[in-house]
Design a protein around this motif. Sequence first.
Motif, PDB file in Angstrom:
ATOM      1  N   MET A 213       0.834  -1.205   0.000  1.00 39.86           N
ATOM      2  CA  MET A 213       0.000   0.000   0.000  1.00 39.86           C
ATOM      3  C   MET A 213       0.866   1.251   0.000  1.00 39.86           C
ATOM      4  N   ASP A 214       0.289   2.361  -0.490  1.00 43.42           N
ATOM      5  CA  ASP A 214       0.980   3.628  -0.293  1.00 43.42           C
ATOM      6  C   ASP A 214       0.872   4.001   1.177  1.00 43.42           C
ATOM      7  N   ARG A 215       1.732   4.869   1.634  1.00 40.83           N
ATOM      8  CA  ARG A 215       1.859   5.085   3.072  1.00 40.83           C
ATOM      9  C   ARG A 215       0.610   5.693   3.704  1.00 40.83           C
ATOM     10  N   SER A 216      -0.061   6.580   2.995  1.00 35.63           N
ATOM     11  CA  SER A 216      -1.253   7.188   3.584  1.00 35.63           C
ATOM     12  C   SER A 216      -2.346   6.146   3.801  1.00 35.63           C
ATOM     13  N   THR A 217      -2.523   5.249   2.815  1.00 32.42           N
ATOM     14  CA  THR A 217      -3.522   4.183   2.960  1.00 32.42           C
ATOM     15  C   THR A 217      -3.114   3.224   4.061  1.00 32.42           C
ATOM     16  N   GLU A 218      -1.818   2.878   4.074  1.00 32.45           N
ATOM     17  CA  GLU A 218      -1.301   1.963   5.096  1.00 32.45           C
ATOM     18  C   GLU A 218      -1.552   2.511   6.500  1.00 32.45           C
ATOM     19  N   GLU A 219      -1.235   3.789   6.702  1.00 35.75           N
ATOM     20  CA  GLU A 219      -1.407   4.390   8.024  1.00 35.75           C
ATOM     21  C   GLU A 219      -2.873   4.455   8.418  1.00 35.75           C
ATOM     22  N   ALA A 220      -3.741   4.765   7.434  1.00 33.84           N
ATOM     23  CA  ALA A 220      -5.173   4.849   7.727  1.00 33.84           C
ATOM     24  C   ALA A 220      -5.732   3.476   8.102  1.00 33.84           C
ATOM     25  N   MET A 221      -5.330   2.441   7.349  1.00 35.99           N
ATOM     26  CA  MET A 221      -5.833   1.090   7.600  1.00 35.99           C
ATOM     27  C   MET A 221      -5.340   0.559   8.937  1.00 35.99           C
ATOM     28  N   LEU A 222      -4.048   0.754   9.212  1.00 36.06           N
ATOM     29  CA  LEU A 222      -3.506   0.280  10.482  1.00 36.06           C
ATOM     30  C   LEU A 222      -4.100   1.047  11.662  1.00 36.06           C
ATOM     31  N   GLY A 223      -4.375   2.341  11.454  1.00 35.75           N
ATOM     32  CA  GLY A 223      -5.006   3.137  12.502  1.00 35.75           C
ATOM     33  C   GLY A 223      -6.396   2.613  12.828  1.00 35.75           C
ATOM     34  N   ALA A 224      -7.162   2.266  11.772  1.00 31.78           N
ATOM     35  CA  ALA A 224      -8.498   1.710  11.987  1.00 31.78           C
ATOM     36  C   ALA A 224      -8.411   0.351  12.663  1.00 31.78           C
ATOM     37  N   LEU A 225      -7.381  -0.446  12.273  1.00 36.21           N
ATOM     38  CA  LEU A 225      -7.216  -1.773  12.862  1.00 36.21           C
ATOM     39  C   LEU A 225      -6.793  -1.681  14.323  1.00 36.21           C
ATOM     40  N   ASP A 226      -6.106  -0.594  14.677  1.00 34.64           N
ATOM     41  CA  ASP A 226      -5.711  -0.378  16.076  1.00 34.64           C
ATOM     42  C   ASP A 226      -6.932  -0.368  16.987  1.00 34.64           C
ATOM     43  N   HIS A 227      -8.039   0.214  16.492  1.00 32.68           N
ATOM     44  CA  HIS A 227      -9.260   0.290  17.298  1.00 32.68           C
ATOM     45  C   HIS A 227     -10.047  -1.012  17.249  1.00 32.68           C
ATOM     46  N   ALA A 228     -10.108  -1.644  16.064  1.00 32.17           N
ATOM     47  CA  ALA A 228     -10.918  -2.857  15.906  1.00 32.17           C
ATOM     48  C   ALA A 228     -10.235  -4.099  16.462  1.00 32.17           C
ATOM     49  N   SER A 229      -8.931  -4.207  16.237  1.00 32.97           N
ATOM     50  CA  SER A 229      -8.192  -5.398  16.684  1.00 32.97           C
ATOM     51  C   SER A 229      -6.746  -5.016  16.965  1.00 32.97           C
ATOM     52  N   PRO A 230      -6.478  -4.415  18.111  1.00 35.06           N
ATOM     53  CA  PRO A 230      -5.123  -3.900  18.403  1.00 35.06           C
ATOM     54  C   PRO A 230      -4.038  -4.962  18.384  1.00 35.06           C
TER      55      PRO A 230
END
Length: 341
Positions: A213-230
Amino acid sequence: MTMLIEPAELKRYSGIERAATLMLVLGKEHGAPIWDNLSVEEIKELSAAMASLGRVPASVAEHLLGSFANEVSGMNSLHGSFETTERLLEGLLPGEKVREIMEDIRGPAGRTMWDKLSNVSETVLAGYLKNEYPQTVAVILSKLKADHAARVLSKLPRDNAVDVVQRMLRMETVQKDVLLQVEQTLRSEFMNNLSRAQRRDPHEAMAEVFNAMDRSTEEAMLGALDHASPDSAERIRSLMFTFEDLGKLMPTAIAAIVRVADKRQMALALKGAPTGIRDLFMGTMTERSAKLMREDMAGMGPVRARDCEEAQNGLVRLAKQLADSGEIMLNDPKNDDAMIA
């Protein structure tokens, strides 16, 4: 699915009698796997029903076998995997035996240890053997097919390979107990580790997706995953190999990347790279090549950050390809020690 006409005589048979008839039709060879999965009480009950069956019309036997075949063929699918196989075996065999079988299945194919080794990549095998005592390597290579032994020798350091060849020339008949010891060592130290390495963690696959992924998408996806499944997010981060991780590799590994990388892509990647990584790459080049690279970077003028990121991701993919082929080793994300094959 074939439609079967139920014979009138079938109504006379109870469920256990139908099962007994089917087992008689399957016979010893085809019925053995089913018998093996029955409890003692089930075997007794089924055997008693078989003993009292008497003559069974051919139409009944044919119908029962056809119904059985239709039920199997009518299934949407049967999912066979390492995990489902292991769960099945755990219900039938002792734990140690199950582990041994699964390690054999996951590892290279072959009935004997030497068959298995012949199906291991020469790069992978040489990477293991280069750390072994030359006499042990000589014994192992003497048991392999000539063409595979030749490929392994070509992957060993030259001095090491020559030493091994000389020992092979002087070698007499290897004693049986020595061979058994070598086989045991190979199984415990190499094959078991190789089979474990081939198990696929879904987090590893997802880490590769995030790497692409490009970095902005990667950071957004991982940020969302931090809340859903840390826990999953943390695991994926630990397995991801990023452009910055290239800075942790040994210079010899960087040199291997520089040697095969597209020069335009590398210049674009280094233009947006931190100074430390840029210096590391330049340090592996000849003075002339480094000068040309700097000129290429200066001649590009301003470039989009996104283009630099894509070029850097390309170098990361190249590093992984070289690691997969055994030319370099990427440092373990959980280990600070960088390695080179």
